[in-house]
Enzyme design. Sequence first.
Site, PDB file in Angstrom:
ATOM      1  N   LYS A  37       0.147  -5.643  -1.538  1.00 12.26           N
ATOM      2  CA  LYS A  37       1.153  -5.202  -0.569  1.00 12.26           C
ATOM      3  C   LYS A  37       0.900  -3.839  -0.068  1.00 12.26           C
ATOM      4  CE  LYS A  37       4.020  -3.630  -4.279  1.00 12.26           C
ATOM      5  NZ  LYS A  37       5.000  -4.123  -5.486  1.00 12.26           N
ATOM      6  N   TYR A 257       3.853  28.435   7.898  1.00 10.73           N
ATOM      7  CA  TYR A 257       5.291  28.300   8.432  1.00 10.73           C
ATOM      8  C   TYR A 257       6.011  29.172   7.364  1.00 10.73           C
ATOM      9  CZ  TYR A 257       4.465  25.068  12.184  1.00 10.73           C
ATOM     10  OH  TYR A 257       4.220  24.288  13.338  1.00 10.73           O
TER      11      TYR A 257
HETATM   12  C1  LIG Z   1       4.279  -4.067  -6.809  1.00 13.09           C
HETATM   13  C2  LIG Z   1       4.568  -5.176  -7.590  1.00 13.09           C
HETATM   14  C3  LIG Z   1       3.802  -5.461  -8.510  1.00 13.09           C
HETATM   15  C4  LIG Z   1       2.728  -4.648  -9.074  1.00 13.09           C
HETATM   16  O1  LIG Z   1       3.027  -3.485  -9.846  1.00 13.09           O
HETATM   17  P1  LIG Z   1       2.087  -2.462 -10.458  1.00 13.09           P
HETATM   18  O2  LIG Z   1       2.776  -1.519 -11.027  1.00 13.09           O
HETATM   19  O3  LIG Z   1       1.546  -1.651  -9.390  1.00 13.09           O
HETATM   20  O4  LIG Z   1       1.171  -2.988 -11.249  1.00 13.09           O
HETATM   21  C5  LIG Z   1       3.843  -6.625  -9.417  1.00 13.09           C
HETATM   22  N1  LIG Z   1       5.086  -7.365  -9.243  1.00 13.09           N
HETATM   23  C6  LIG Z   1       5.858  -7.249  -8.301  1.00 13.09           C
HETATM   24  C7  LIG Z   1       7.001  -8.269  -7.963  1.00 13.09           C
HETATM   25  C8  LIG Z   1       5.678  -6.072  -7.382  1.00 13.09           C
HETATM   26  O5  LIG Z   1       6.481  -5.924  -6.423  1.00 13.09           O
END
Ligand SMILES: *Cc1c(COP(=O)(O)O)cnc(C)c1O
Length: 652
Positions: A37, A257
């Site tokens: 993702k 800044y």
């Molecule tokens: C993002 C996500 C993961 C992965 O989690 P990590 O902590 O990055 O290993 C697994 N399952 C779901 C449903 C997620 O949204």
Amino acid sequence: MKEERSWTEINLSNFENNLNELKKFISPNVNFMQIVKADAYGHGAFEISKKAIQCGASFLGVANVQEGMLLRYQGIKIPILILSPSMENEINLIIENNLIPAVSSFDFAQKLAQTSPFKIKVHINIDTGMGRSGISYARAIEEINKIREIKNLEIEGIFSHFSSAENDEEYTNKQSYKFNKILSELDFKPKYVHIANSSGIITSQNNYANLVRLGLLSYGVYTDDSLKKKINLKPVMTFKSRITQIKTVEKGESIGYNRTYITKHPLKYAILPVGYADGYDFMLSNKGKVLMKETLCDVIGKVSMDMIAVDITELAEISVGDEVILLGDAHDSIRAESLTSLYSGSSYEILCQIGRRAKRYYKENGKIIASSPLLRRDFVSTDYSDDKLNTIIETAIEQRLQSKEISNLIYSDVLKRFFVEHDKDISYRRNFVHTIEFKDSAPSPFIRGNKRGFKDSIESPFIRGNKRGLKNSYYLTNTTLTFSKQLKNDYFNIACTKNEKLLEKYFLRNDVEYRWLLDNNFDLKANVFDVTSVKVNNIELYHEMKISEGCIEIRCYHPQLKNLIGKEVEFSISTQTYYPKDSHQVSVYLIELTQGAKITFIFGDVLQNVEAVPIFSGRSKFPQISSDGKSITISSKKDEWVFPISGVVFVY
Ligand SMILES: *Cc1c(COP(=O)(O)O)cnc(C)c1O
């Protein structure tokens, strides 16, 4: 990377190492889903997916339908689970792209099944304590059983998600227990059950599940310090930039800044062309560290949108253009975990935001194997490889026509010729004028007194005992071809073969400008196919003949051609050869994109009743045909493009 202001390097070998390390924690019968993702946590979903699949991933996990769709466009074939709840208006896209939605309610499941033309697979999400998406634990059994009644829907998986697998064992176990309880109370067992994220496989006794979902740890970032003792991970992403300016200031001056940094002593500092717009977090103002020449240097003053200042007082040998590492595995202090701990931030977040303006380079075993362009709103064709462009063109046609089948057809018939077979070398001709003239063969033109000057019968072009009966079986044929085209080389070839099969290979070669099919009965000798003149811009070229098995190849060259390479020049090729009378047809093909074509067949008194059958594609489907009883001419308008392969067959 020399021309880049900042760039990310994605080390696929490190990624593979991390997957191998993680696999040690899961039993052999357990599959893994690579979580990609948010563009694979900022690493590039396509390349990461490819590598993960190569390393045995049986699923990919994305956040939404758009991410899944993109992977499908890029040619990823394995199952893809959409982890977040989808919206009803996304159902069609889910189905069209063969994605697996997470289901968190009966209503959504029902809509899916009603819309889908086939039995749709889903994974049901149960909230066992994450307190986010999914069916609430208390209602889970009832809801799952209701969903199970829906026809046209298959519950392929049931999953849940840990809230604190990296550092709260007790709570994680509680979630596991609840998940397990639900599974045991169901009177069916779905094909896949999964709860563990990457931290979860290390900290929980995840013995009932048969699928795990690997995210952050696979990218080489620790979710908690305690994990460092248990597993050896290597960061996959490195973020680099270059010094754009070096300055010195006196004591008591301010940097950046709002004057948050006042120098306590004279200072030398460097300006880096990276700011929060590049994903270098604003919270790293006066806190961040960067690595230059293996030395850690402090970020001083506020992080600007496009720049940061870095104290380099300690560095003697440093100059503008030198490389700087802002994030990566070169030093513990610039790992994502370390940087984000400086401002209690999230290492998940910094990976996602890093490199918004940076080109990505994918490395394997130290070599760059792929790259992807800057994130831009507009399409810039030079950013893409030919392969990628081909896919873009094909999908664009497909979208325009709403038909994969026709798009395939157009692509493979027309475009492939340009992009694949001729491989990057797309050339075209202008003012193509081809004239073929038949002269009668009698009296005995091949043996004696022939004006081409055959000295004796041994040089006759015909083999003895020719079944056609020598002298009246062929027309003496003069051809002239002129056209304009960009000169690619200081030579080109003319080819002539005894059969179509042999001729085929010359159609694929782009150093051949003229091809002729000879009668199979000829004994290949110099005088059966005679190049009478070859000119480029009126320079008479030299030619050299090579005769091999069934082919005559004539190399045309001239030292002066070197100066004309890259320019559009006029080619003019004349030949004299023989054409079998009993063939009853002469054909001319346009095998390159051509602007303006004129093909003339002159038969004088030699033939009667000649007809022309043009087959033109492109704008000019219907060329003009004119005839005066002694010749026929086929012509397109001068500025009209004719696509390959067009042509004309003269039938007699
Ligand atoms: C993002 C996500 C993961 C992965 O989690 P990590 O902590 O990055 O290993 C697994 N399952 C779901 C449903 C997620 O949204």
